[in-house]
Design a protein around this motif. Structure first.
Motif, PDB file in Angstrom:
ATOM      1  N   LYS A  70       0.851  -1.184   0.000  1.00  0.00           N
ATOM      2  CA  LYS A  70       0.000   0.000   0.000  1.00  0.00           C
ATOM      3  C   LYS A  70       0.887   1.233   0.000  1.00  0.00           C
ATOM      4  N   ASN A  71       0.629   2.140  -0.939  1.00  0.00           N
ATOM      5  CA  ASN A  71       1.421   3.362  -1.057  1.00  0.00           C
ATOM      6  C   ASN A  71       0.606   4.579  -0.622  1.00  0.00           C
ATOM      7  N   ILE A  72       1.218   5.435   0.201  1.00  0.00           N
ATOM      8  CA  ILE A  72       0.620   6.703   0.610  1.00  0.00           C
ATOM      9  C   ILE A  72       1.629   7.809   0.322  1.00  0.00           C
ATOM     10  N   PHE A  73       1.159   8.894  -0.273  1.00  0.00           N
ATOM     11  CA  PHE A  73       2.034  10.010  -0.628  1.00  0.00           C
ATOM     12  C   PHE A  73       1.566  11.266   0.107  1.00  0.00           C
ATOM     13  N   PHE A  74       2.445  11.822   0.929  1.00  0.00           N
ATOM     14  CA  PHE A  74       2.166  13.062   1.646  1.00  0.00           C
ATOM     15  C   PHE A  74       2.871  14.200   0.907  1.00  0.00           C
ATOM     16  N   LYS A  75       2.099  15.201   0.551  1.00  0.00           N
ATOM     17  CA  LYS A  75       2.691  16.256  -0.273  1.00  0.00           C
ATOM     18  C   LYS A  75       2.455  17.631   0.337  1.00  0.00           C
ATOM     19  N   GLY A  76       3.355  18.554   0.002  1.00  0.00           N
ATOM     20  CA  GLY A  76       3.141  19.967   0.267  1.00  0.00           C
ATOM     21  C   GLY A  76       3.693  20.503   1.571  1.00  0.00           C
ATOM     22  N   ALA A  77       4.058  19.645   2.511  1.00  0.00           N
ATOM     23  CA  ALA A  77       4.535  20.130   3.811  1.00  0.00           C
ATOM     24  C   ALA A  77       6.010  20.509   3.753  1.00  0.00           C
ATOM     25  N   LYS A  78       6.416  21.379   4.684  1.00  0.00           N
ATOM     26  CA  LYS A  78       7.846  21.491   4.974  1.00  0.00           C
ATOM     27  C   LYS A  78       8.263  20.187   5.641  1.00  0.00           C
ATOM     28  N   LEU A  79       9.451  19.699   5.326  1.00  0.00           N
ATOM     29  CA  LEU A  79       9.894  18.435   5.906  1.00  0.00           C
ATOM     30  C   LEU A  79      11.245  18.615   6.589  1.00  0.00           C
ATOM     31  N   ILE A  80      11.270  18.331   7.886  1.00  0.00           N
ATOM     32  CA  ILE A  80      12.502  18.329   8.672  1.00  0.00           C
ATOM     33  C   ILE A  80      12.863  16.864   8.889  1.00  0.00           C
ATOM     34  N   SER A  81      13.973  16.419   8.330  1.00  0.00           N
ATOM     35  CA  SER A  81      14.303  14.991   8.335  1.00  0.00           C
ATOM     36  C   SER A  81      14.826  14.488   9.673  1.00  0.00           C
ATOM     37  N   GLY A  82      15.319  15.413  10.534  1.00  0.00           N
ATOM     38  CA  GLY A  82      15.955  15.002  11.783  1.00  0.00           C
ATOM     39  C   GLY A  82      17.445  14.774  11.652  1.00  0.00           C
ATOM     40  N   THR A  83      17.953  14.797  10.430  1.00  0.00           N
ATOM     41  CA  THR A  83      19.382  14.577  10.202  1.00  0.00           C
ATOM     42  C   THR A  83      20.213  15.826  10.456  1.00  0.00           C
ATOM     43  N   GLY A  84      19.541  16.976  10.532  1.00  0.00           N
ATOM     44  CA  GLY A  84      20.244  18.247  10.622  1.00  0.00           C
ATOM     45  C   GLY A  84      20.409  18.917   9.271  1.00  0.00           C
ATOM     46  N   ASN A  85      20.025  18.218   8.208  1.00  0.00           N
ATOM     47  CA  ASN A  85      20.104  18.799   6.864  1.00  0.00           C
ATOM     48  C   ASN A  85      18.999  19.829   6.656  1.00  0.00           C
ATOM     49  N   ALA A  86      19.108  20.571   5.562  1.00  0.00           N
ATOM     50  CA  ALA A  86      18.172  21.656   5.274  1.00  0.00           C
ATOM     51  C   ALA A  86      16.736  21.135   5.139  1.00  0.00           C
ATOM     52  N   VAL A  87      15.796  21.994   5.479  1.00  0.00           N
ATOM     53  CA  VAL A  87      14.373  21.691   5.336  1.00  0.00           C
ATOM     54  C   VAL A  87      14.039  21.531   3.859  1.00  0.00           C
ATOM     55  N   ILE A  88      13.177  20.567   3.556  1.00  0.00           N
ATOM     56  CA  ILE A  88      12.655  20.420   2.197  1.00  0.00           C
ATOM     57  C   ILE A  88      11.325  21.153   2.119  1.00  0.00           C
ATOM     58  N   GLU A  89      11.271  22.194   1.314  1.00  0.00           N
ATOM     59  CA  GLU A  89      10.018  22.922   1.104  1.00  0.00           C
ATOM     60  C   GLU A  89       9.156  22.160   0.095  1.00  0.00           C
ATOM     61  N   ASN A  90       7.843  22.274   0.225  1.00  0.00           N
ATOM     62  CA  ASN A  90       6.926  21.589  -0.693  1.00  0.00           C
ATOM     63  C   ASN A  90       7.370  20.147  -0.902  1.00  0.00           C
ATOM     64  N   SER A  91       7.471  19.424   0.197  1.00  0.00           N
ATOM     65  CA  SER A  91       8.073  18.088   0.157  1.00  0.00           C
ATOM     66  C   SER A  91       7.104  17.025  -0.331  1.00  0.00           C
TER      67      SER A  91
END
Length: 395
Positions: free
Chosen positions: A3-24
């Motif tokens: 089963k596949n679910i796709f979440f779109k449009g949020a800012k995404l903070i990965s927890g790695t310390g890397n830059a935020v992904i906008e419109n993720s």
């Protein structure tokens, strides 16, 4: 069939310390993360469920590395005399409360009669719904030492070794060892050493022999040093750190779990809220040194993992995110506080292969927020949605 679910449009903070992904875009396949990136770069199968999170922020579920899930966060938790069944009911409720607060993993630092292990197993089997738990069983403490009310009292190397083996036999995920006195036990001093270095080392050896980690309640300098020299994996509280101890922690890769919440809420609420005077007095005495030691450890580069000492007075599951507020006030950036609560915490627990960051191949434990916590860290105290194992939790 997956089963596949796709979440779109949020800012995404990965927890790695890397830059935020906008419109993720965050694509799940069953309970795991399949892919992360910019939302407009995904090519989706026709049967993919799409969830629009535009205007929200996604980040990994928080990991609280120091809780007591069987205790109630009242004025004097040790004054409550309850049956094991009642304690277990409270623990089950707390497991659900942590999950609702956006905490998808906890390290339980001691409970009577192995109830924390039972609650862990109940969550893992699906019998109850709650946060994931690593459990220590009973804390190891000297006779009359800190936490003796729920601990395994033991004296001397041979007795500590046997006590350690008892916890491991019962199914403990790690061992909790009392190296010093503490705030919440009457008649003991936070700065005083308790179990000796050779006693602590005996427990550490037993845990490490079977690939399990160790944590120490350690507030005074002598006891902290004893524990670090004994090979402890994490120092919890660390109120009176010295430059020498910090250097030893750096050399050995020892983590610090600061638990700034614990004295804060005792001092904030005081005896008027039913907290015993001795707890308030000791908390007032240590609170400034606690913050200074945390700042020194951070400046030196000690690995910091978030923990609250959850269920100390007025420090319940819903207060977990306030620990990040205090860490930021003490000098961490919001991103550093988030990494301490996700990636670094997972590394301390030894679960970073599957948890702690939002990366392809990891288990889909994440939370949804109305605001960006990098701009307002307090938004973490108002989690909108919680996903555990790829499924939205309904409260």
């Amino acid at each position: 069939m997956s089963k596949n679910i796709f979440f779109k449009g949020a800012k995404l903070i990965s927890g790695t310390g890397n830059a935020v992904i906008e419109n993720s875009g965050l694509l799940l396949e069953d309970n795991k993360i399949k892919e992360i990136g910019s939302a407009d770069k995904f090519q989706l199968k026709s049967d993919t469920t799409i969830v629009d999170l535009s205007g929200k922020t996604i980040m990994p579920g928080m990991i609280n590395c120091h809780v007591h899930i069987t205790m109630e966060p009242v004025g004097d938790p040790f004054a409550q005399k309850q049956s094991d069944a009642t304690i277990a009911f409270h623990a089950a409720a707390n497991a659900k409360k942590y999950l609702k607060a956006g905490v998808t993993f906890v390290k339980d630092m001691g409970a009577p009669n192995f109830i924390n292990i039972d609650i862990r197993d109940a969550v893992n089997s699906g019998l109850i719904e709650g946060t994931r738990i690593l459990a220590s069983g009973k804390p190891l403490t000297m006779t009359g030492g800190h936490g003796w009310q729920m601990g395994r009292e033991c004296d001397g190397v041979d007795e500590v070794r046997k006590a350690a083996r008892e916890q491991l036999r019962a199914g403990a995920d790690f061992l909790k060892i009392m190296a010093t006195g503490g705030v919440m036990t009457p008649g003991v001093e936070p700065g005083s050493p308790q179990l000796n270095q050779d006693e602590i080392e005996a427990a550490v050896i037993e845990a490490h022999k079977v690939g399990k980690k160790t944590s120490t309640h350690a507030q005074g300098a002598t006891g902290i040093k004893n524990a670090v020299l004994a090979g402890i994996d994490s120092v919890e509280h660390g109120i009176y750190l010295t430059d020498e101890i910090i250097e030893l922690m750096l050399q050995r890769g020892t983590y610090l779990v600061p638990t700034l919440n614990a004295p804060y809420f005792i001092v904030e609420n005081g005896i008027e809220a039913g907290i015993p005077a001795y707890m308030v007095e000791k908390s007032k005495r240590v609170i400034e040194d606690h913050i200074k030691s945390f700042q020194k450890a951070k400046a030196a580069g000690v690995k910091i993992a978030m923990g609250t000492d959850g269920s100390t007075p007025f420090n319940g599951p819903e207060k977990t995110a306030f620990e990040l507020n205090l860490m930021v006030k003490a000098g961490l950036t919001p991103m550093e506080a988030i990494v301490a609560s996700t990636k670094t915490a997972a590394e301390l627990l030894g679960v970073d292969k599957d948890f702690g960051t939002l990366e392809a191949g990891k288990i889909a434990d994440f939370i949804v927020l109305n605001e960006d916590p990098l701009l307002n860290i307090d938004t973490l105290m108002n989690v909108v949605e919680v996903y555990k194992d790829g499924k939205k939790i309904i409260f």
